[in-house]
Design an enzyme around this catalytic site. Structure first.
Site, PDB file in Angstrom:
ATOM      1  N   GLU A   1      -3.194   7.643  -4.087  1.00 31.23           N
ATOM      2  CA  GLU A   1      -3.123   6.390  -3.334  1.00 31.23           C
ATOM      3  C   GLU A   1      -3.068   5.187  -4.269  1.00 31.23           C
ATOM      4  O   GLU A   1      -3.741   5.173  -5.298  1.00 31.23           O
ATOM      5  CB  GLU A   1      -4.363   6.273  -2.430  1.00 31.23           C
ATOM      6  CG  GLU A   1      -4.372   5.031  -1.548  1.00 31.23           C
ATOM      7  CD  GLU A   1      -5.672   4.893  -0.764  1.00 31.23           C
ATOM      8  OE1 GLU A   1      -5.679   5.174   0.445  1.00 31.23           O
ATOM      9  OE2 GLU A   1      -6.693   4.499  -1.369  1.00 31.23           O
TER      10      GLU A   1
ATOM     11  N   TYR B   1       0.853  -1.195   0.000  1.00 31.70           N
ATOM     12  CA  TYR B   1       0.000   0.000   0.000  1.00 31.70           C
ATOM     13  C   TYR B   1       0.884   1.239   0.000  1.00 31.70           C
ATOM     14  O   TYR B   1       1.914   1.268   0.698  1.00 31.70           O
ATOM     15  CB  TYR B   1      -0.887   0.019   1.259  1.00 31.70           C
ATOM     16  CG  TYR B   1      -1.615   1.328   1.476  1.00 31.70           C
ATOM     17  CD1 TYR B   1      -2.897   1.519   0.977  1.00 31.70           C
ATOM     18  CD2 TYR B   1      -1.009   2.381   2.165  1.00 31.70           C
ATOM     19  CE1 TYR B   1      -3.566   2.718   1.144  1.00 31.70           C
ATOM     20  CE2 TYR B   1      -1.662   3.600   2.335  1.00 31.70           C
ATOM     21  CZ  TYR B   1      -2.939   3.757   1.819  1.00 31.70           C
ATOM     22  OH  TYR B   1      -3.592   4.952   1.977  1.00 31.70           O
TER      23      TYR B   1
END
Ligand code: GDP
Ligand code: MN
Length: 387
Positions: free
Chosen positions: A189, A101
Protein backbone atom coordinates in the site's frame (compact mmCIF):
# COMPACT_ATOMS: atom_id res chain seq x y z
CA UNK A 1 5.32 -10.02 8.59
CA UNK A 2 4.84 -6.26 8.59
CA UNK A 3 7.62 -4.03 7.35
CA UNK A 4 8.62 -0.62 8.58
CA UNK A 5 8.03 2.23 6.14
CA UNK A 6 11.65 2.51 5.06
CA UNK A 7 11.95 -1.25 4.51
CA UNK A 8 8.83 -1.22 2.36
CA UNK A 9 10.29 1.66 0.39
CA UNK A 10 13.44 -0.36 -0.22
CA UNK A 11 11.29 -3.07 -1.82
CA UNK A 12 9.46 -0.40 -3.82
CA UNK A 13 12.73 0.97 -5.13
CA UNK A 14 13.83 -2.52 -6.16
CA UNK A 15 10.78 -2.69 -8.43
CA UNK A 16 11.19 0.74 -9.94
CA UNK A 17 8.82 2.81 -7.82
CA UNK A 18 10.14 6.29 -7.12
CA UNK A 19 10.94 6.97 -3.47
CA UNK A 20 13.16 9.53 -1.75
CA UNK A 21 16.59 8.48 -0.60
CA UNK A 22 17.09 8.60 3.11
CA UNK A 23 18.62 7.03 6.16
CA UNK A 24 17.28 5.00 9.08
CA UNK A 25 18.90 6.08 12.35
CA UNK A 26 18.44 5.41 16.05
CA UNK A 27 20.04 8.44 17.71
CA UNK A 28 19.58 12.20 17.53
CA UNK A 29 23.20 12.74 16.49
CA UNK A 30 22.86 10.26 13.62
CA UNK A 31 19.56 11.86 12.66
CA UNK A 32 21.21 15.28 12.41
CA UNK A 33 24.09 13.84 10.38
CA UNK A 34 21.60 12.11 8.05
CA UNK A 35 19.59 15.32 7.67
CA UNK A 36 22.72 17.27 6.76
CA UNK A 37 23.56 14.59 4.24
CA UNK A 38 20.19 14.36 2.47
CA UNK A 39 19.79 18.14 2.48
CA UNK A 40 17.10 20.44 3.89
CA UNK A 41 14.20 20.52 4.13
CA UNK A 42 13.98 16.99 5.48
CA UNK A 43 11.18 14.96 6.93
CA UNK A 44 11.76 13.06 10.18
CA UNK A 45 9.56 9.97 10.36
CA UNK A 46 8.92 7.57 13.24
CA UNK A 47 9.43 3.95 12.13
CA UNK A 48 6.76 1.94 13.90
CA UNK A 49 4.38 -0.75 12.71
CA UNK A 50 1.27 1.36 13.11
CA UNK A 51 -0.50 3.84 10.85
CA UNK A 52 -1.47 7.42 11.62
CA UNK A 53 2.02 8.46 12.63
CA UNK A 54 1.51 11.90 11.13
CA UNK A 55 -1.50 12.66 13.31
CA UNK A 56 0.33 11.35 16.37
CA UNK A 57 3.22 13.78 15.82
CA UNK A 58 5.57 11.15 14.47
CA UNK A 59 6.15 12.81 11.06
CA UNK A 60 7.73 16.28 11.06
CA UNK A 61 9.31 18.54 8.48
CA UNK A 62 12.57 20.21 9.42
CA UNK A 63 13.92 23.23 7.57
CA UNK A 64 17.35 23.27 9.18
CA UNK A 65 19.68 21.43 11.51
CA UNK A 66 18.15 22.88 14.68
CA UNK A 67 14.69 21.69 13.69
CA UNK A 68 16.00 18.29 12.63
CA UNK A 69 17.61 17.92 16.05
CA UNK A 70 14.46 19.04 17.84
CA UNK A 71 12.12 16.73 15.91
CA UNK A 72 14.43 13.71 16.10
CA UNK A 73 14.74 14.31 19.85
CA UNK A 74 10.98 14.43 20.25
CA UNK A 75 10.16 11.49 18.00
CA UNK A 76 12.84 9.03 19.16
CA UNK A 77 11.46 7.43 22.29
CA UNK A 78 7.93 8.60 21.51
CA UNK A 79 5.09 6.20 22.19
CA UNK A 80 2.71 5.92 19.23
CA UNK A 81 -0.36 3.89 20.21
CA UNK A 82 1.76 1.57 22.32
CA UNK A 83 4.64 1.38 19.83
CA UNK A 84 7.95 2.74 21.08
CA UNK A 85 9.87 4.66 18.43
CA UNK A 86 13.45 3.36 18.29
CA UNK A 87 14.22 4.29 14.71
CA UNK A 88 13.54 7.37 12.64
CA UNK A 89 13.79 7.64 8.90
CA UNK A 90 15.21 10.87 7.53
CA UNK A 91 14.54 11.74 3.91
CA UNK A 92 14.72 14.84 1.80
CA UNK A 93 11.25 16.40 1.98
CA UNK A 94 9.14 16.31 -1.15
CA UNK A 95 6.98 19.08 -2.50
CA UNK A 96 3.44 17.86 -2.90
CA UNK A 97 0.87 18.89 -5.49
CA UNK A 98 -1.55 15.99 -4.91
CA UNK A 99 -1.84 13.00 -2.62
CA UNK A 100 -3.24 9.81 -4.17
CA UNK A 101 -3.74 6.33 -2.76
CA UNK A 102 -2.82 2.93 -4.20
CA UNK A 103 -2.80 -0.60 -2.87
CA UNK A 104 -2.70 -4.23 -3.95
CA UNK A 105 -3.95 -7.12 -1.88
CA UNK A 106 -5.65 -10.46 -2.27
CA UNK A 107 -9.43 -10.38 -2.24
CA UNK A 108 -10.09 -13.73 -0.64
CA UNK A 109 -13.79 -13.66 -1.40
CA UNK A 110 -13.31 -12.93 -5.09
CA UNK A 111 -10.27 -15.21 -5.21
CA UNK A 112 -8.45 -12.51 -7.15
CA UNK A 113 -5.85 -9.83 -6.60
CA UNK A 114 -7.44 -6.46 -5.95
CA UNK A 115 -5.93 -3.13 -6.96
CA UNK A 116 -7.34 -0.08 -5.24
CA UNK A 117 -6.73 3.49 -6.28
CA UNK A 118 -8.01 6.89 -5.25
CA UNK A 119 -7.09 10.50 -5.82
CA UNK A 120 -8.22 11.14 -2.25
CA UNK A 121 -5.00 9.93 -0.64
CA UNK A 122 -3.08 11.08 2.39
CA UNK A 123 -6.13 10.70 4.57
CA UNK A 124 -7.66 7.67 6.22
CA UNK A 125 -8.65 5.50 3.26
CA UNK A 126 -11.32 3.68 5.29
CA UNK A 127 -13.09 7.02 5.57
CA UNK A 128 -12.99 7.51 1.80
CA UNK A 129 -14.33 3.97 1.33
CA UNK A 130 -17.17 4.65 3.72
CA UNK A 131 -18.21 8.20 2.90
CA UNK A 132 -17.37 8.48 -0.80
CA UNK A 133 -16.99 4.93 -2.08
CA UNK A 134 -17.22 6.15 -5.69
CA UNK A 135 -13.83 7.82 -5.15
CA UNK A 136 -12.12 4.52 -4.39
CA UNK A 137 -11.58 2.44 -7.52
CA UNK A 138 -11.55 -1.31 -6.89
CA UNK A 139 -10.22 -3.37 -9.76
CA UNK A 140 -9.84 -7.14 -9.76
CA UNK A 141 -6.90 -8.55 -11.67
CA UNK A 142 -6.72 -11.82 -13.56
CA UNK A 143 -4.02 -13.51 -11.50
CA UNK A 144 -2.64 -15.47 -14.43
CA UNK A 145 -2.49 -12.54 -16.83
CA UNK A 146 -1.24 -10.04 -14.25
CA UNK A 147 -1.86 -6.30 -14.32
CA UNK A 148 -1.28 -4.85 -17.77
CA UNK A 149 -0.15 -1.32 -18.42
CA UNK A 150 -3.44 -0.60 -20.25
CA UNK A 151 -5.48 -1.86 -17.32
CA UNK A 152 -3.43 0.25 -14.93
CA UNK A 153 -3.92 3.35 -17.10
CA UNK A 154 -7.67 2.71 -17.08
CA UNK A 155 -7.66 2.46 -13.28
CA UNK A 156 -5.82 5.79 -13.07
CA UNK A 157 -8.24 7.40 -15.53
CA UNK A 158 -11.35 5.98 -13.87
CA UNK A 159 -10.05 7.18 -10.52
CA UNK A 160 -9.73 10.72 -11.81
CA UNK A 161 -5.96 11.10 -11.85
CA UNK A 162 -4.75 14.27 -13.57
CA UNK A 163 -4.41 13.66 -17.31
CA UNK A 164 -0.70 14.46 -17.43
CA UNK A 165 0.17 11.87 -14.77
CA UNK A 166 -1.94 8.94 -16.04
CA UNK A 167 1.19 7.31 -17.46
CA UNK A 168 3.19 7.86 -14.30
CA UNK A 169 0.41 6.53 -12.09
CA UNK A 170 -0.05 3.50 -14.36
CA UNK A 171 3.68 2.75 -14.09
CA UNK A 172 3.43 3.05 -10.31
CA UNK A 173 0.45 0.69 -10.16
CA UNK A 174 2.20 -1.90 -12.34
CA UNK A 175 5.31 -1.63 -10.16
CA UNK A 176 3.24 -1.94 -6.97
CA UNK A 177 1.52 -5.01 -8.36
CA UNK A 178 4.94 -6.45 -9.12
CA UNK A 179 6.05 -5.78 -5.53
CA UNK A 180 2.97 -7.55 -4.24
CA UNK A 181 3.37 -10.54 -6.55
CA UNK A 182 7.10 -11.06 -6.69
CA UNK A 183 7.86 -10.36 -3.05
CA UNK A 184 5.01 -12.61 -1.86
CA UNK A 185 3.39 -9.68 -0.08
CA UNK A 186 -0.07 -9.96 1.41
CA UNK A 187 -0.46 -6.19 1.23
CA UNK A 188 1.38 -3.47 -0.65
CA UNK A 189 0.00 0.00 0.00
CA UNK A 190 1.10 3.55 -0.77
CA UNK A 191 -0.60 6.37 1.08
CA UNK A 192 0.11 8.94 -0.09
CA UNK A 193 1.28 8.31 -3.60
CA UNK A 194 2.22 11.88 -4.38
CA UNK A 195 2.33 13.98 -7.49
CA UNK A 196 5.11 16.55 -7.17
CA UNK A 197 4.80 20.05 -8.64
CA UNK A 198 7.11 18.89 -11.46
CA UNK A 199 4.65 16.04 -12.07
CA UNK A 200 6.62 13.11 -10.80
CA UNK A 201 4.77 10.21 -9.20
CA UNK A 202 6.38 9.08 -5.97
CA UNK A 203 5.69 6.84 -2.98
CA UNK A 204 5.85 9.03 0.12
CA UNK A 205 4.85 6.27 2.50
CA UNK A 206 4.69 2.48 2.39
CA UNK A 207 2.77 -0.24 4.11
CA UNK A 208 3.95 -3.70 3.17
CA UNK A 209 3.15 -7.04 4.79
CA UNK A 210 5.04 -10.07 3.58
CA UNK A 211 3.78 -13.62 3.80
CA UNK A 212 5.98 -15.15 6.49
CA UNK A 213 5.39 -18.62 5.10
CA UNK A 214 6.93 -17.58 1.78
CA UNK A 215 9.99 -15.93 3.31
CA UNK A 216 12.16 -18.93 2.51
CA UNK A 217 11.85 -17.91 -1.12
CA UNK A 218 13.23 -14.46 -0.38
CA UNK A 219 16.57 -14.62 1.36
CA UNK A 220 16.94 -10.86 0.87
CA UNK A 221 13.80 -10.20 2.90
CA UNK A 222 14.54 -12.48 5.80
CA UNK A 223 16.41 -9.80 7.71
CA UNK A 224 13.55 -7.33 7.43
CA UNK A 225 11.45 -8.28 10.43
CA UNK A 226 11.31 -5.63 13.12
CA UNK A 227 13.60 -7.64 15.37
CA UNK A 228 14.35 -4.91 17.88
CA UNK A 229 10.71 -4.55 18.74
CA UNK A 230 10.05 -8.25 18.89
CA UNK A 231 9.72 -9.96 22.22
CA UNK A 232 13.21 -11.39 22.89
CA UNK A 233 11.86 -14.82 23.84
CA UNK A 234 9.62 -14.98 20.76
CA UNK A 235 12.66 -14.03 18.74
CA UNK A 236 14.71 -16.81 20.28
CA UNK A 237 11.90 -19.29 19.64
CA UNK A 238 11.73 -18.22 16.02
CA UNK A 239 15.48 -18.68 15.65
CA UNK A 240 15.18 -22.15 17.13
CA UNK A 241 12.24 -23.01 14.89
CA UNK A 242 9.75 -23.38 17.73
CA UNK A 243 6.16 -22.13 17.72
CA UNK A 244 5.99 -19.92 20.80
CA UNK A 245 3.57 -17.15 21.70
CA UNK A 246 3.81 -14.84 24.67
CA UNK A 247 0.65 -13.93 26.59
CA UNK A 248 0.13 -11.95 29.81
CA UNK A 249 -0.75 -14.57 32.43
CA UNK A 250 1.36 -16.69 34.75
CA UNK A 251 1.01 -20.28 33.49
CA UNK A 252 3.43 -21.70 30.94
CA UNK A 253 1.84 -24.15 28.52
CA UNK A 254 3.38 -26.78 26.32
CA UNK A 255 1.41 -29.07 24.10
CA UNK A 256 2.02 -30.92 20.88
CA UNK A 257 -0.05 -29.89 17.90
CA UNK A 258 -1.90 -26.62 17.42
CA UNK A 259 -5.32 -28.11 18.20
CA UNK A 260 -4.24 -29.58 21.52
CA UNK A 261 -2.44 -26.39 22.51
CA UNK A 262 -5.53 -24.30 21.75
CA UNK A 263 -7.81 -26.54 23.77
CA UNK A 264 -5.27 -26.56 26.61
CA UNK A 265 -5.46 -22.76 26.69
CA UNK A 266 -9.24 -23.09 26.87
CA UNK A 267 -9.33 -25.56 29.74
CA UNK A 268 -6.80 -23.52 31.71
CA UNK A 269 -8.93 -20.41 31.20
CA UNK A 270 -12.01 -22.39 32.20
CA UNK A 271 -10.27 -23.50 35.40
CA UNK A 272 -9.71 -19.82 36.18
CA UNK A 273 -6.08 -19.62 35.09
CA UNK A 274 -4.30 -17.30 32.74
CA UNK A 275 -1.57 -18.52 30.35
CA UNK A 276 1.78 -16.68 30.31
CA UNK A 277 2.78 -18.24 27.03
CA UNK A 278 2.29 -21.32 24.98
CA UNK A 279 4.54 -23.48 22.99
CA UNK A 280 3.68 -26.03 20.38
CA UNK A 281 6.27 -28.77 20.45
CA UNK A 282 4.80 -30.14 17.23
CA UNK A 283 4.90 -33.72 16.12
CA UNK A 284 7.75 -36.10 16.84
CA UNK A 285 9.42 -34.10 19.61
CA UNK A 286 12.46 -35.82 20.97
CA UNK A 287 14.12 -35.35 24.35
CA UNK A 288 16.37 -32.54 23.11
CA UNK A 289 13.42 -30.57 21.77
CA UNK A 290 11.55 -30.92 25.05
CA UNK A 291 14.55 -29.62 26.95
CA UNK A 292 14.73 -26.64 24.65
CA UNK A 293 11.00 -26.05 25.15
CA UNK A 294 11.30 -26.05 28.95
CA UNK A 295 14.11 -23.55 28.64
CA UNK A 296 11.95 -21.26 26.52
CA UNK A 297 8.87 -21.56 28.74
CA UNK A 298 10.89 -20.65 31.82
CA UNK A 299 12.70 -17.77 30.13
CA UNK A 300 9.57 -15.77 30.90
CA UNK A 301 9.81 -14.61 34.54
CA UNK A 302 6.05 -14.30 34.85
CA UNK A 303 5.62 -18.09 34.73
CA UNK A 304 4.59 -19.45 38.14
CA UNK A 305 3.65 -22.98 37.04
CA UNK A 306 3.93 -25.02 33.86
CA UNK A 307 1.49 -27.40 32.24
CA UNK A 308 2.75 -30.11 29.92
CA UNK A 309 -0.11 -31.56 27.96
CA UNK A 310 1.08 -34.24 25.58
CA UNK A 311 -1.02 -36.49 23.48
CA UNK A 312 1.30 -39.08 22.05
CA UNK A 313 0.87 -39.91 18.40
CA UNK A 314 4.05 -39.55 16.40
CA UNK A 315 5.41 -37.98 19.55
CA UNK A 316 6.23 -40.69 22.06
CA UNK A 317 5.42 -39.98 25.69
CA UNK A 318 8.56 -41.79 26.89
CA UNK A 319 10.66 -39.39 24.78
CA UNK A 320 8.84 -36.45 26.30
CA UNK A 321 9.45 -37.84 29.79
CA UNK A 322 13.14 -38.28 29.00
CA UNK A 323 13.32 -34.73 27.74
CA UNK A 324 11.69 -33.44 30.87
CA UNK A 325 14.06 -35.40 33.08
CA UNK A 326 17.05 -34.10 31.10
CA UNK A 327 15.68 -30.58 31.34
CA UNK A 328 15.32 -30.84 35.10
CA UNK A 329 18.92 -32.05 35.38
CA UNK A 330 20.33 -29.05 33.56
CA UNK A 331 17.80 -26.29 34.27
CA UNK A 332 16.49 -27.14 37.76
CA UNK A 333 13.24 -25.20 37.43
CA UNK A 334 12.05 -23.31 40.48
CA UNK A 335 8.35 -23.53 39.55
CA UNK A 336 6.02 -26.54 39.74
CA UNK A 337 5.13 -28.61 36.67
CA UNK A 338 1.96 -30.53 35.94
CA UNK A 339 2.36 -33.26 33.37
CA UNK A 340 -0.34 -35.10 31.53
CA UNK A 341 0.90 -37.80 29.20
CA UNK A 342 -1.57 -39.73 27.11
CA UNK A 343 -1.27 -41.80 23.93
CA UNK A 344 1.77 -43.51 22.42
CA UNK A 345 4.00 -45.01 25.14
CA UNK A 346 2.20 -43.10 27.90
CA UNK A 347 2.61 -45.89 30.44
CA UNK A 348 6.36 -46.02 29.84
CA UNK A 349 6.53 -42.22 30.04
CA UNK A 350 4.70 -42.03 33.34
CA UNK A 351 6.86 -44.80 34.74
CA UNK A 352 10.03 -42.91 33.80
CA UNK A 353 8.75 -39.79 35.51
CA UNK A 354 7.74 -41.69 38.61
CA UNK A 355 11.15 -43.34 38.86
CA UNK A 356 12.94 -40.04 38.36
CA UNK A 357 10.90 -38.52 41.20
CA UNK A 358 11.50 -35.02 39.93
CA UNK A 359 10.93 -32.39 42.58
CA UNK A 360 7.77 -30.40 42.13
CA UNK A 361 6.43 -32.38 39.17
CA UNK A 362 2.81 -33.51 39.42
CA UNK A 363 1.13 -36.08 37.22
CA UNK A 364 -2.43 -35.56 36.00
CA UNK A 365 -4.65 -38.12 34.33
CA UNK A 366 -6.99 -35.90 32.39
CA UNK A 367 -6.75 -32.51 30.77
CA UNK A 368 -9.28 -31.00 33.15
CA UNK A 369 -7.52 -32.35 36.19
CA UNK A 370 -4.22 -31.04 34.83
CA UNK A 371 -5.71 -27.58 34.28
CA UNK A 372 -7.14 -27.42 37.81
CA UNK A 373 -3.85 -28.54 39.30
CA UNK A 374 -1.74 -26.03 37.41
CA UNK A 375 -4.11 -23.18 38.25
CA UNK A 376 -3.92 -24.09 41.95
CA UNK A 377 -0.14 -24.37 41.84
CA UNK A 378 0.25 -21.02 40.07
CA UNK A 379 -1.82 -19.49 42.86
CA UNK A 380 0.55 -21.02 45.40
CA UNK A 381 -1.93 -23.64 46.66
CA UNK A 382 -0.84 -27.18 47.39
CA UNK A 383 -2.17 -30.06 45.26
CA UNK A 384 -2.21 -33.83 45.69
CA UNK A 385 0.64 -36.31 45.50
CA UNK A 386 3.59 -35.53 43.23
CA UNK A 387 4.39 -37.75 40.24
P1 GDP B 1 1.33 8.20 8.29
O1 GDP B 1 0.69 9.34 9.01
O2 GDP B 1 1.80 7.16 9.24
O3 GDP B 1 0.47 7.64 7.22
O4 GDP B 1 2.67 8.80 7.61
P2 GDP B 1 2.93 9.40 6.14
O5 GDP B 1 4.26 8.98 5.72
O6 GDP B 1 1.81 9.06 5.21
O7 GDP B 1 2.97 10.94 6.39
C1 GDP B 1 1.83 11.64 6.85
C2 GDP B 1 1.67 12.94 6.10
O8 GDP B 1 2.80 13.75 6.32
C3 GDP B 1 1.58 12.80 4.60
O9 GDP B 1 0.27 12.51 4.16
C4 GDP B 1 2.05 14.15 4.13
O10 GDP B 1 0.96 15.05 4.12
C5 GDP B 1 3.04 14.56 5.19
N1 GDP B 1 4.39 14.34 4.68
C6 GDP B 1 5.14 13.23 4.79
N2 GDP B 1 6.30 13.35 4.11
C7 GDP B 1 6.28 14.59 3.55
C8 GDP B 1 7.17 15.32 2.70
O11 GDP B 1 8.24 14.84 2.27
N3 GDP B 1 6.80 16.57 2.33
C9 GDP B 1 5.62 17.12 2.74
N4 GDP B 1 5.33 18.35 2.33
N5 GDP B 1 4.75 16.47 3.53
C10 GDP B 1 5.07 15.22 3.92
MN1 MN C 1 0.62 7.28 5.22
Amino acid sequence: MDLLEYQGKQLFARHGLKVSDGKAVTSVEDAVAAANEVGYPVVVKAQVLIGGRGKAGGVKLAADEAQAREHAGNILGMDIKGHLVRTVWIEHASDIASEYYASVLLDRQALQPLVMFSVEGGVDIEEVAEKTPEKLIRHHVDALAGLSREEAAKIATDGGADADVIDGVADALVALYEVWLEEDATLAEINPLIITPDRQVKALDSKVSLDGNALYRHPDNQGLSDRENEDPIERRAKDEGVQYVKLDGDIGILGNGAGLVMSTLDVVAQAGGSPANFLDAGGGSDAEKIKQAVDLLLANDAVKAVLFNIFGGITRCDEVAKGLIAAFESIKPSVPFVVRLDGTNDVAGRKLLQEAALPNVHAAKTMNEAAEMVVALAAGKPVGAPA
